[in-house]
Scaffold this active site. Structure first.
Site, short mmCIF file in Angstrom:
data_model
loop_
_atom_site.label_atom_id
_atom_site.label_comp_id
_atom_site.label_asym_id
_atom_site.label_seq_id
_atom_site.Cartn_x
_atom_site.Cartn_y
_atom_site.Cartn_z
N LYS A 189 34.73 46.27 35.59
CA LYS A 189 34.81 45.36 34.26
C LYS A 189 33.59 44.42 34.41
O LYS A 189 33.10 43.91 33.31
CB LYS A 189 35.93 44.49 34.32
CG LYS A 189 37.22 45.45 33.74
CD LYS A 189 37.87 44.54 32.75
CE LYS A 189 39.14 45.42 32.18
NZ LYS A 189 39.96 46.13 33.22
N SER B 100 44.25 39.97 32.28
CA SER B 100 45.26 40.08 33.21
C SER B 100 44.50 40.06 34.54
O SER B 100 45.27 40.31 35.43
CB SER B 100 46.13 41.26 33.17
OG SER B 100 45.38 42.34 33.22
N GLU C 125 47.25 57.25 31.93
CA GLU C 125 47.90 56.02 32.05
C GLU C 125 49.36 56.00 32.81
O GLU C 125 49.71 56.97 32.97
CB GLU C 125 48.54 55.66 30.33
CG GLU C 125 47.52 55.28 29.26
CD GLU C 125 48.46 55.54 28.01
OE1 GLU C 125 48.18 54.36 27.20
OE2 GLU C 125 49.12 56.42 27.66
N GLY D 269 53.93 52.64 30.09
CA GLY D 269 52.80 52.19 29.21
C GLY D 269 52.19 53.42 28.32
O GLY D 269 50.98 53.32 28.52
N ASP E 150 51.42 54.02 25.41
CA ASP E 150 51.04 53.72 24.07
C ASP E 150 49.64 54.80 23.51
O ASP E 150 49.60 55.11 22.45
CB ASP E 150 50.77 52.42 23.71
CG ASP E 150 49.81 52.05 24.74
OD1 ASP E 150 50.05 51.59 25.85
OD2 ASP E 150 48.68 51.70 24.11
N SER F 249 38.97 52.65 39.44
CA SER F 249 38.35 51.72 38.48
C SER F 249 38.18 50.17 39.31
O SER F 249 37.62 49.37 38.69
CB SER F 249 39.25 51.51 37.19
OG SER F 249 40.55 51.71 37.55
C1 LIG Z 1 41.03 46.71 32.98
C2 LIG Z 1 41.18 47.85 33.79
C3 LIG Z 1 41.52 49.21 33.41
C4 LIG Z 1 41.61 49.77 32.07
O1 LIG Z 1 40.39 49.45 31.46
P1 LIG Z 1 40.39 49.43 29.86
O2 LIG Z 1 39.29 49.43 29.51
O3 LIG Z 1 41.23 48.48 29.36
O4 LIG Z 1 41.03 51.04 29.39
C5 LIG Z 1 41.88 50.29 34.74
N1 LIG Z 1 41.67 49.77 35.95
C6 LIG Z 1 41.16 48.70 36.24
C7 LIG Z 1 41.25 48.26 37.71
C8 LIG Z 1 41.11 47.60 35.22
O5 LIG Z 1 40.54 46.41 35.54
#
Ligand SMILES: *Cc1c(COP(=O)(O)O)cnc(C)c1O
Length: 321
Positions: free
Chosen positions: A56, A81, A207, A211, A213, A307
């Site tokens: 992010k 979050s 996903e 959840g 969606d 991620s």
């Molecule tokens: C935010 C986040 C996601 C999901 O990312 P989106 O861009 O909302 O789809 C996945 N993994 C981690 C660790 C995140 O912080």
């Protein structure tokens, strides 16, 4: 109604230029054990080693770097979050911009502490009864702040796409790519990079099953809204896709898959015991889905985006121990 202007691959390239020297070029890891278990050649893009511990930072920094002098002076607000909060807080500090972050009361303590540690002002809310988007918008209106949403924003999407751009530049084209999915910022940015650099890749968003969606939306053709799902994948507890992310996903993604919390726990254990790293539950979505596909991946070249790695240690021990 006018269609929203969607970001394109050239925006991902521009974001990569802004991020150079600020974001880490994270490693691409391999594991013989994982390759043997899945019968495939796996390439893990380790965004758990990104600044603030998740991808992010890429989107957050890109969005803030594009603000003009007046916007920078007034400051920014974000609701999150956790990982988006840290990303905005650190990016704001690096760029000298005041930041206010709206976070759920039950966000992991490490994420709240890190956000405060980067110098941001934290405002809390109850994620099961209050609407964070409304709180964020009110703060923005009252104090003239620029709201930076976690996923439905062209500059955020473009920034997130730089991880996949680096991955393809490093390993070449892939047969498959598995990407965690919350609101779709990471997946839509990844899709832009994928269709430009490795157009034949089968691209899957993943996903938590509780959840789903995104899967419902992708398959039905309209954005489906759900209540905040109960899952250990706190980075993917979003209630709906975005007006920008959804059309990109529909156009460029092959399908959305789901996995259970139990599968995520198995992968947390795998990453810890075999690859010696801490991955947060949401960061395990891609590998869990790839493993579940089994035979289909035999002999294929497969990318997995890890991620993020932000999870409180007691929580990690409880889940993975
Ligand atoms: C935010 C986040 C996601 C999901 O990312 P989106 O861009 O909302 O789809 C996945 N993994 C981690 C660790 C995140 O912080």
């Amino acid at each position: 109604m006018t269609e929203p202007k969607l970001p394109a691959y050239e925006d991902v390239v521009a974001a990569a230029g802004r991020l150079a020297g600020h974001a880490h070029r994270t490693p691409v890891l391999t594991s013989r054990t994982a390759d043997e278990q899945l019968g495939a050649h796996l390439y893990f893009k380790a965004e758990n080693f990104q600044r603030t511990g998740a991808f992010k930072f890429r989107g957050g920094f890109n969005a803030l770097a594009k603000l003009d002098a007046d916007q920078r002076k007034a400051g920014v607000v974000a609701f999150s979050s956790g990982n988006h909060a840290q990303a905005i807080a650190l990016s704001a500090r690096l760029l000298g911009i005041p930041a206010t972050i709206v976070m759920p009361l039950d966000a992991p303590a490490a994420k709240v502490a890190a956000t405060r540690g980067y110098g941001a002002t934290v405002v809390t809310y109850d994620r099961y009864t209050e609407d964070r988007e409304q709180i964020g918008r009110e703060l923005a209106a009252r104090h003239g702040l620029t709201l930076i949403p976690p996923y439905d924003h062209a500059d955020v999407i473009a920034g997130q796409g730089t991880a996949a751009k680096e991955l393809f530049e490093e390993v070449g084209e892939l047969d498959y790519l598995f990407v965690p999915l919350g609101g779709g910022g990471l997946l839509s940015g990844t899709a832009l990079a994928t269709r430009a650099l490795s157009p034949k890749t089968r691209l899957y968003g993943v996903e938590p099953m509780a959840g789903n969606d995104g899967q419902q939306s992708f398959r039905s053709g309209a954005i489906v809204h759900i209540d905040t799902p109960k899952t250990i994948a706190d980075g993917a507890q979003t209630q709906h896709l975005g007006n920008l992310t959804f059309p990109i996903l529909r156009r460029d993604v092959d399908d959305i898959l789901t996995v259970t919390d139990a599968q995520l726990v198995d992968e947390m254990r795998f990453f810890a015991s075999r690859m010696k790293m801490i991955v947060e539950p949401t960061g395990c979505l891609g590998l869990a889905a790839a493993r579940a596909l089994g035979e289909q991946l035999r002999g294929k070249k497969v990318g997995i985006i890890i991620s993020g790695g932000n999870v409180d240690l007691p929580r990690f021990a409880e889940l993975a121990g």
